[in-house]
Design a protein around this motif. Structure first.
Motif, PDB file in Angstrom:
ATOM      1  N   LYS A  88       0.844  -1.195   0.000  1.00  0.00           N
ATOM      2  CA  LYS A  88       0.000   0.000   0.000  1.00  0.00           C
ATOM      3  C   LYS A  88       0.874   1.238   0.000  1.00  0.00           C
ATOM      4  O   LYS A  88       2.063   1.180   0.269  1.00  0.00           O
ATOM      5  N   GLU A  90       0.893   5.592  -1.736  1.00  0.00           N
ATOM      6  CA  GLU A  90       0.613   6.407  -2.918  1.00  0.00           C
ATOM      7  C   GLU A  90       1.393   5.960  -4.160  1.00  0.00           C
ATOM      8  O   GLU A  90       0.874   5.952  -5.262  1.00  0.00           O
ATOM      9  N   GLU A  93      -0.120   3.389  -6.415  1.00  0.00           N
ATOM     10  CA  GLU A  93      -1.315   3.768  -7.169  1.00  0.00           C
ATOM     11  C   GLU A  93      -0.946   4.147  -8.602  1.00  0.00           C
ATOM     12  O   GLU A  93      -1.750   4.027  -9.506  1.00  0.00           O
ATOM     13  N   GLN A  96       1.611   0.222 -10.700  1.00  0.00           N
ATOM     14  CA  GLN A  96       0.722  -0.849 -10.257  1.00  0.00           C
ATOM     15  C   GLN A  96       1.310  -2.231 -10.507  1.00  0.00           C
ATOM     16  O   GLN A  96       2.188  -2.409 -11.335  1.00  0.00           O
TER      17      GLN A  96
END
Length: 150
Positions: A88, A90, A93, A96
């Motif tokens: 997990k 930022e 995101e 990927q």
């Protein structure tokens, strides 16, 4: 709406070090040791309350960036390699499906080894080749050696 085109990437960087594989693995093979040899990662925290093997995670803190959490997928001390993935944060995101592996390979008994860092991910750009090289350049400064594949 983003105009960046995402694609699948595969990055492989290899360096040769003038040290035994066991000595290099002692440093590189610790999942929580990355901040001890990679200059771009000043802090690597152990996540508290990890009870099960599948829950082994580290929190990486980079200068001027949000933290990233990675999860150990597989550890093989006998063959000096481990696999991990983004968990997990930022960074994951935008980059990927990040899965990576670090492996140390003895090439000359007690004298020389190769270190390979490879990954697969989905992103608009290759944000990892230079990052891997930065880590390997520091290992080369520590042990002597050279970059082989980039």
């Amino acid at each position: 709406m983003s105009t960046k085109e995402y694609k699948n990437w595969r990055v492989v960087v290899v360096c040769q070090l003038n040290a035994s594989a066991s000595k290099v693995w002692h440093l590189v093979g610790g999942f929580y040791n990355i901040n001890q040899w990679h200059p771009d990662i000043p802090i690597c925290d152990v996540i508290e309350k990890q009870g099960e093997e599948r829950d082994i995670r580290r929190k990486l803190t980079f200068p001027n960036q949000s933290p990233t959490w990675e999860e150990l997928v597989f550890m093989d001390n006998e063959n000096m390699r481990y696999k991990y993935k983004w968990h997990k944060g930022e960074w994951g995101e935008t980059t990927q499906k990040y899965h990576a592996q670090i492996q140390v390979i003895e090439t000359e008994l007690d004298k020389r080894c190769l270190v390979q860092w490879s990954s697969k991910f989905y992103s608009s750009e290759d944000g990892l080749t230079q990052f891997y090289k930065d880590g390997f350049e520091n290992l080369i400064n520590m042990f002597g050696g050279k970059l082989i594949i980039n």
